[in-house]
Design an enzyme around this catalytic site. Structure first.
Site, PDB file in Angstrom:
ATOM      1  CG  ASN A 100      -1.963  -1.144   1.097  1.00 18.82           C
ATOM      2  OD1 ASN A 100      -2.610  -1.316   0.071  1.00 18.82           O
ATOM      3  ND2 ASN A 100      -2.058  -1.945   2.151  1.00 18.82           N
TER       4      ASN A 100
ATOM      5  CE1 TYR B 266       0.751   5.136   7.628  1.00 22.34           C
ATOM      6  CE2 TYR B 266      -1.296   5.145   6.368  1.00 22.34           C
ATOM      7  CZ  TYR B 266      -0.479   4.565   7.321  1.00 22.34           C
ATOM      8  OH  TYR B 266      -0.862   3.417   7.963  1.00 22.34           O
TER       9      TYR B 266
ATOM     10  CG  ASN C 287       7.167   1.553   5.980  1.00 21.97           C
ATOM     11  OD1 ASN C 287       6.567   0.643   6.564  1.00 21.97           O
ATOM     12  ND2 ASN C 287       6.704   2.784   5.933  1.00 21.97           N
TER      13      ASN C 287
ATOM     14  CB  ALA D   8      -0.048  -4.302   6.884  1.00 21.86           C
TER      15      ALA D   8
ATOM     16  CG  ASP E 173      12.183 -16.806   9.525  1.00 20.33           C
ATOM     17  OD1 ASP E 173      12.406 -16.291  10.645  1.00 20.33           O
ATOM     18  OD2 ASP E 173      11.511 -17.842   9.386  1.00 20.33           O
TER      19      ASP E 173
ATOM     20  CD  GLU F 231      10.070  -2.696  11.409  1.00 14.33           C
ATOM     21  OE1 GLU F 231      10.661  -3.794  11.311  1.00 14.33           O
ATOM     22  OE2 GLU F 231       8.998  -2.560  12.019  1.00 14.33           O
TER      23      GLU F 231
ATOM     24  CB  SER G 277       1.818   6.374  11.463  1.00 15.38           C
ATOM     25  OG  SER G 277       1.851   4.960  11.353  1.00 15.38           O
TER      26      SER G 277
ATOM     27  NE  ARG H 163      -1.983   4.278  12.734  1.00 21.90           N
ATOM     28  CZ  ARG H 163      -1.906   3.885  11.470  1.00 21.90           C
ATOM     29  NH1 ARG H 163      -0.721   3.727  10.898  1.00 21.90           N
ATOM     30  NH2 ARG H 163      -3.008   3.651  10.780  1.00 21.90           N
TER      31      ARG H 163
ATOM     32  NE  ARG I   1      -2.519   0.546  12.309  1.00 25.33           N
ATOM     33  CZ  ARG I   1      -2.769   0.201  11.045  1.00 25.33           C
ATOM     34  NH1 ARG I   1      -1.820  -0.288  10.289  1.00 25.33           N
ATOM     35  NH2 ARG I   1      -3.976   0.349  10.529  1.00 25.33           N
TER      36      ARG I   1
END
Ligand code: DQA
Length: 142
Positions: free
Chosen positions: A11, A23, A73, A76, A86, A97, A101, A106, A110
Site C-alpha cells: 500500500n 501518512y 518499511n 502491515a 526470517d 525499519e 506513523s 495507534r 500495530r
C-alpha cells in the site's frame, strides 16, 4: 560508494494519496528525490511491492549483492510476517525499519512488529523524515 536499498511494503505505492492525515502528502518518488539529494555519496536501490514473496525475493537478491544496508518499511507485513522476519535475519544485512506513523500510538495490533526484532533499529512516528534519518543511521552506525 555506499549502497543502500530502500524497500517499501504493501500500500505504500499509494503514499501521498492514501490517508494523508496519517501518512502525509509526500509520495515515494518525493522520498527518493530527497534521499538522492541529501546523500549524493550513496547509491540507492528503490523497491516497492504489495507482495510478501517479492519482498522476500528482494532480500535474497540483496544478500548476494554488495549492498551495505537496508531501509525497510514493511508496512502491515511488520505485524504479520514471520517469513519476512526470517528473510531479514537470513540476509545478514543491517536493516533500519521505518514507520511513518507512530505505530505505538495507534491500534493495538500495530504495536508488535516481527521484523523489528531482527532489525538494527526502528524509527517510528517521525513522518517521511524517518527515511532520511534511517539513511543517516546506516551511514554512521551500521
Ligand atoms: C506503516 C504502519 C503500518 O501499521 C501500516 O500497516 C502501514 C504503514 C507506517 O509507515 O506508518 O501500511 O508502516
Amino acid at each position: 560508494m555506499k549502497k543502500i536499498a530502500v524497500l517499501n511494503g504493501p500500500n505504500l505505492n499509494r503514499l501521498g494519496k492514501r490517508e494523508p492525515d496519517i501518512y502525509g502528502s509526500k509520495t515515494l518518488d518525493d522520498i527518493a528525490d530527497e534521499l538522492r539529494s541529501d546523500f549524493p555519496e550513496v547509491s540507492f536501490d528503490f523497491f516497492q511491492s504489495n507482495h510478501e514473496g517479492a519482498l522476500i525475493d528482494k532480500f535474497s537478491e540483496l544478500a548476494e549483492s554488495d549492498c551495505d544496508g537496508v531501509i525497510f518499511n514493511p508496512a502491515a507485513y511488520s505485524h504479520t510476517s514471520v517469513a519476512l522476519r526470517d528473510a531479514i535475519s537470513g540476509a545478514g544485512l543491517p536493516v533500519v525499519e521505518v514507520h511513518i506513523s507512530n505505530i505505538h500510538a495507534r491500534e493495538r495490533f500495530r504495536h508488535h512488529t516481527h521484523t523489528a526484532v531482527v532489525s538494527r533499529g526502528v524509527i517510528t512516528g517521525l513522518g517521511t523524515d524517518g527515511y532520511r534519518l534511517a539513511a543517516r543511521a546506516l551511514l554512521e552506525l551500521a
